[in-house]
Design an enzyme around this catalytic site. Structure first.
Site, PDB file in Angstrom:
ATOM      1  N   ASP A  54     -59.315 -12.408 -73.828  1.00 13.90           N
ATOM      2  CA  ASP A  54     -59.684 -11.467 -72.820  1.00 13.90           C
ATOM      3  C   ASP A  54     -60.979 -12.301 -71.949  1.00 13.90           C
ATOM      4  O   ASP A  54     -60.907 -13.418 -72.125  1.00 13.90           O
ATOM      5  CB  ASP A  54     -60.123 -10.164 -72.805  1.00 13.90           C
ATOM      6  CG  ASP A  54     -59.641  -9.028 -71.839  1.00 13.90           C
ATOM      7  OD1 ASP A  54     -60.365  -8.970 -70.879  1.00 13.90           O
ATOM      8  OD2 ASP A  54     -58.881  -8.359 -72.234  1.00 13.90           O
TER       9      ASP A  54
ATOM     10  N   HIS B  23     -64.655  -6.383 -69.214  1.00 13.47           N
ATOM     11  CA  HIS B  23     -63.289  -5.799 -69.407  1.00 13.47           C
ATOM     12  C   HIS B  23     -63.012  -6.111 -70.983  1.00 13.47           C
ATOM     13  O   HIS B  23     -62.235  -5.347 -71.553  1.00 13.47           O
ATOM     14  CB  HIS B  23     -62.213  -6.604 -68.391  1.00 13.47           C
ATOM     15  CG  HIS B  23     -60.954  -6.125 -68.610  1.00 13.47           C
ATOM     16  ND1 HIS B  23     -60.222  -7.089 -69.565  1.00 13.47           N
ATOM     17  CD2 HIS B  23     -60.114  -5.626 -67.954  1.00 13.47           C
ATOM     18  CE1 HIS B  23     -58.505  -6.288 -69.387  1.00 13.47           C
ATOM     19  NE2 HIS B  23     -58.872  -5.565 -68.579  1.00 13.47           N
TER      20      HIS B  23
ATOM     21  N   SER C 255     -54.288  -1.972 -69.454  1.00 18.16           N
ATOM     22  CA  SER C 255     -55.272  -2.656 -70.303  1.00 18.16           C
ATOM     23  C   SER C 255     -56.047  -1.705 -71.258  1.00 18.16           C
ATOM     24  O   SER C 255     -56.497  -2.408 -72.232  1.00 18.16           O
ATOM     25  CB  SER C 255     -56.409  -3.194 -69.417  1.00 18.16           C
ATOM     26  OG  SER C 255     -55.881  -4.523 -68.739  1.00 18.16           O
TER      27      SER C 255
END
Length: 806
Positions: free
Chosen positions: A166, A241, A576
């Site tokens: 990620d 994220h 996600s």
């Protein structure tokens, strides 16, 4: 302190393909894929790559300058800067020609490898991708208050290692504290790599791995200057994220966390004592206002994760329609995931945020566990009181003071003015300030963009407005407005009620109260509007998604750049966020069943999933109109971790099953042989050769049955393995799709100490005389303790078969 652009908070976050300005020079990064490794020594594998490149470019020095990555752990290949003519020359060649061996050491390498010299399977240009709680675990039945459950029976996943590919990690987050975490598992071979604002001491017994991969990104982005970039040249997370994903999967306990005073409680990940290994392969790019990841960087991250010893790989990455073939390097995730799964690593991927349209599901390879997103039993009710005393419950994250009765307006042309009036939310910025000043504004929108609510609220606020009520399709993601400005979402029905009230009185007024958190009943569970839907656009007989998990308004850790919360927590939504919830569950199951294959874990969670919510209520699917959720919305259903720990029977698979799939997908014999590392022959057009594999995608031992083109009848086979009591007896129960007969033989499965695997056939017949839509049912094996349920999806396609025959 680095400035953070609010647009980077990609809440509906799944990697999506985009066009970016790339290096325009003749030499560009290409991935040369050589399939399975020909040697177990990584150094020898890398030297073979240098040999191949030296023979192409003419010298060791040129090969060294050209090489970007050597993939040498999970599979064999390399990324290098190549011209078009060099790409054409290297495609289809063999490694290491004798005339080009430049040293005695390389001569030894060549001697070792030449008896099984690898062929080039694929050469392709580097691809680019971009980014696509306090309540979740109680909702899914993993409460710490229960002394005996999956969470406590597995020491909270203490020996499992979750690898995350990620945007990096914020190591100081409280979610990565190692209080109560034991020694690092013995099978861990990885480590942490220092870089900008990231030290080796940032890792601990919880965050045991942190690496970053940027060579492909730098080689492909024209004029990129890292000194001017907001991102960190290290594993540190700028956009937040990756931190959110990692803490959702395996974050440690953090007490007394809330978001804007809402959703207060103790925060943790799915497997709170599991270890986290971050592989940063996604980078913030200012000119896009978002994140991009190169295929070469992703492949290297997966390659290292295989070597390092992760047990689960979590990738909240993917692509949009049209999808690339699962059997070539255009889908780098599918290729890397294949090698990981063959080596026993479960790969969990987000399904995408292109819903509610059909055939939008991503990450469709049958060896990947693909996740859809649902809501959970939590709502943020916000009372709106009209001047006629009618109270309407909207949705918001407003924690400011109560807004007393104020003027309410819907901007529309009164017929006697030259000014612009428009109640469409996107046109608010064109209205004059005096239209909205000192008032609460109602507007309507069809936009699905995450930023719509906060953007439109900013127009109203800048015009001197007091608040915004926005009417939109139900099910879209809820977001707070900047500076705690009152902005409340309602559906079109309630919005129309408010509009009629405005038109019915000369002085409409409204009162808005702060939001209140509602948990449990009567809040219903829904498949999120944004969650991508099946059927699978590459291979419709492979059901995707596999499973669903909560992915709406998930509270977890993030980068301090990405939130005004001083403790670094944010509430995000997207598949996600759903994928790492499944990764956390797999980490717990891995601790309980260390010898299970990735397919066994998939089977366990699919066959035991809730097809209602935990309270027994129907799960609906948000979209253009709400409907009952079906397998194309949520796969087997909503994950039920406790039941998955003891599934009774599993539908297991291994590399041979995936080889059959590759054959049925039209992959060549030579390419499959390179992929799996041994000679493989697919079906011969001449049926006389009985030694060749006869592939059928319908006979893949999936925990589902999907027939997209049934004309009259079809027979397929499945095999189940008993993982429950030794002397178990199961009987079949069929819930057939509408207009379809399903005949199972035998109707009873008997297991013993000698019989652990049993096969059965399923004969499917249609009574429809016309082409139909998909109809859904179930096939259930039950021993009165376990109910092993697989979804059945059937579509009658008579007309298509008619044309095929004529």
């Amino acid at each position: 302190m680095r400035n953070f652009r609010s647009s980077v908070l990609v809440v509906l976050s799944l990697i999506i393909v985009t066009n970016v300005a790339r290096a325009s020079s003749e030499s560009k990064v290409h991935i040369v894929y050589l399939g399975e490794k020909q040697h177990d020594d990584p150094k020898l594998v890398t030297e073979s790559h240098h040999l191949m490149l030296s023979s192409l470019l003419g010298s060791k020095e040129d090969a060294h300058d050209s090489m970007v990555y050597s993939y040498r752990h999970g599979f064999s290949g390399f990324a290098a800067r190549l011209t078009k003519s060099q790409v054409k020359k290297i495609a289809g060649t063999h490694c290491c020609p004798k005339s080009q061996v430049p040293s005695m050491f390389l001569l030894m390498v060549h001697f070792i490898l030449q008896t099984d010299s690898p062929e080039v399977v694929h050469v392709m240009p580097d691809g680019y991708y971009e980014l696509a709680t306090t309540r979740t675990w109680d909702y899914l039945g993993l409460s710490t208050a229960k002394p005996k459950n999956l969470l406590n029976n597995t020491n909270m996943g203490g020996q499992a290692i979750i690898g995350v590919v990620d945007t990096g990690v914020w190591p100081e987050s409280e979610s990565f504290n190692d209080k109560g975490v034991g020694p690092i598992p013995n099978h861990w071979k990885g480590g942490c790599k220092p870089g900008e604002n990231f030290k080796l001491t940032n890792c601990n017994r919880k965050l045991i791995g942190a690496k970053y991969y940027i060579n492909g990104f730098l080689a492909g982005i024209e004029g990129f200057n890292f000194t001017e970039s907001s991102d960190y040249n290290s594993a540190r997370d700028f956009v937040g994220h990756g931190t959110h994903v990692a803490s959702t999967a395996g974050g440690s306990y953090v007490p007394d966390i809330s978001y804007k005073g809402l959703a207060r409680g103790t925060l943790r990940g799915g497997a709170p004592r599991a270890r986290i290994a971050m592989y940063k392969a996604c980078w913030y790019l200012e000119e896009l206002g978002g994140v991009t990841c190169s295929s070469s960087d992703i492949l290297k991250a997966i390659d290292d994760a295989i070597h390092d010893g992760v047990d689960v790989l979590s990738l909240s990455l993917g692509s949009q329609i049209p999808l690339n073939s699962e059997t070539d390097l255009h889908d780098a995730i599918a290729t890397g995931a294949f090698h990981a799964v063959v080596k026993g690593i479960t790969v969990v991927c987000a399904g995408g945020n292109a819903g509610p349209s059909a055939q939008t599901i991503a990450n469709t390879a049958p060896w990947i566990l693909t996740v859809a997103a649902t809501t959970q039993d939590r709502s943020f009710a916000t009372p709106i009181t009209l001047g006629n005393k009618k109270v309407i419950l909207g949705q918001a994250m407003y924690t400011g003071p109560k807004l007393g009765f104020a003027s309410l307006v819907y901007p529309e042309d009164p017929g006697n003015s030259t000014e612009t009036f428009n109640g469409d939310c996107e046109s608010l910025k064109f209205n004059s300030n005096r239209t909205m000043a000192g008032k609460v504004v109602l507007c309507f929108t069809t936009s699905r963009l995450y930023a719509t609510l906060s953007r439109d609220a900013s127009f109203v606020k800048s015009a001197g407005g007091l608040g915004l009520i926005i009417a939109r399709s139900p099910g879209y993601t809820l977001t707070p407005c900047k500076d705690d400005f009152p902005c409340v979402a309602v559906d079109y029905e309630l919005g129309t009620d408010i509009l009629f009230y405005i038109r019915s009185t000369r002085s409409p007024v409204v009162k808005i109260q702060p939001s209140r958190t509602m948990v449990g009943q009567p809040v219903g569970t829904k498949v999120a509007t944004f969650s991508s839907r099946g059927p699978n656009s590459i291979s419709p007989a492979i059901l995707k998604p596999d499973i669903a998990a909560p992915g709406v308004n998930i509270l977890a850790a993030t980068s301090l750049n990405a939130t005004r919360n001083a403790r670094g927590f944010a509430m995000l939504s997207g598949t996600s966020m759903a994928a790492p919830a499944i990764s956390g569950v797999i980490a717990l199951l891995k601790a309980l069943h260390p010898d299970w294959s990735p397919a066994a874990f998939r089977s366990a969670i699919v066959t035991t999933a809730w097809r209602t919510d935990p309270f027994g209520e129907q799960i609906t699917a948000e979209g253009s109109s709400r409907k009952e959720a079906d397998p194309f919305d949520y796969g087997g259903g909503l994950v039920n971790p406790e039941k998955a720990a003891d599934p009774g029977l599993i539908y297991d698979m291994g590399p041979q099953d995936y080889i059959l799939y590759l054959c049925s997908a039209g992959y060549s014999d030579s390419s499959i042989s390179q992929l799996v590392g041994r000679r493989t022959l697919c079906a011969d057009p001449k049926p006389t050769n009985i030694n060749r594999l006869i592939p059928s995608v319908f006979n893949m031992n999936l925990p589902s049955i999907t027939i997209p083109n049934l004309k009259d009848e079809f027979t397929l086979t499945r095999t189940v393995t008993n993982v429950g009591p030794v002397n178990s007896v199961y009987k079949v129960v069929v819930e057939p799709p509408f207009g379809v007969r399903v005949v199972v033989t035998p109707k009873k499965l008997v297991f013993s100490s000698k019989i652990k695997r049993v096969s059965f056939t399923v004969r499917v017949l249609t009574t429809h005389k016309i082409n139909t839509r998909y109809y859904f049912g179930s096939l259930i094996w039950t021993d009165k303790v376990h109910n092993v349920v697989i979804p059945v999806s059937v579509r009658t396609q008579i007309l298509q078969n008619y044309f095929d025959e004529n």
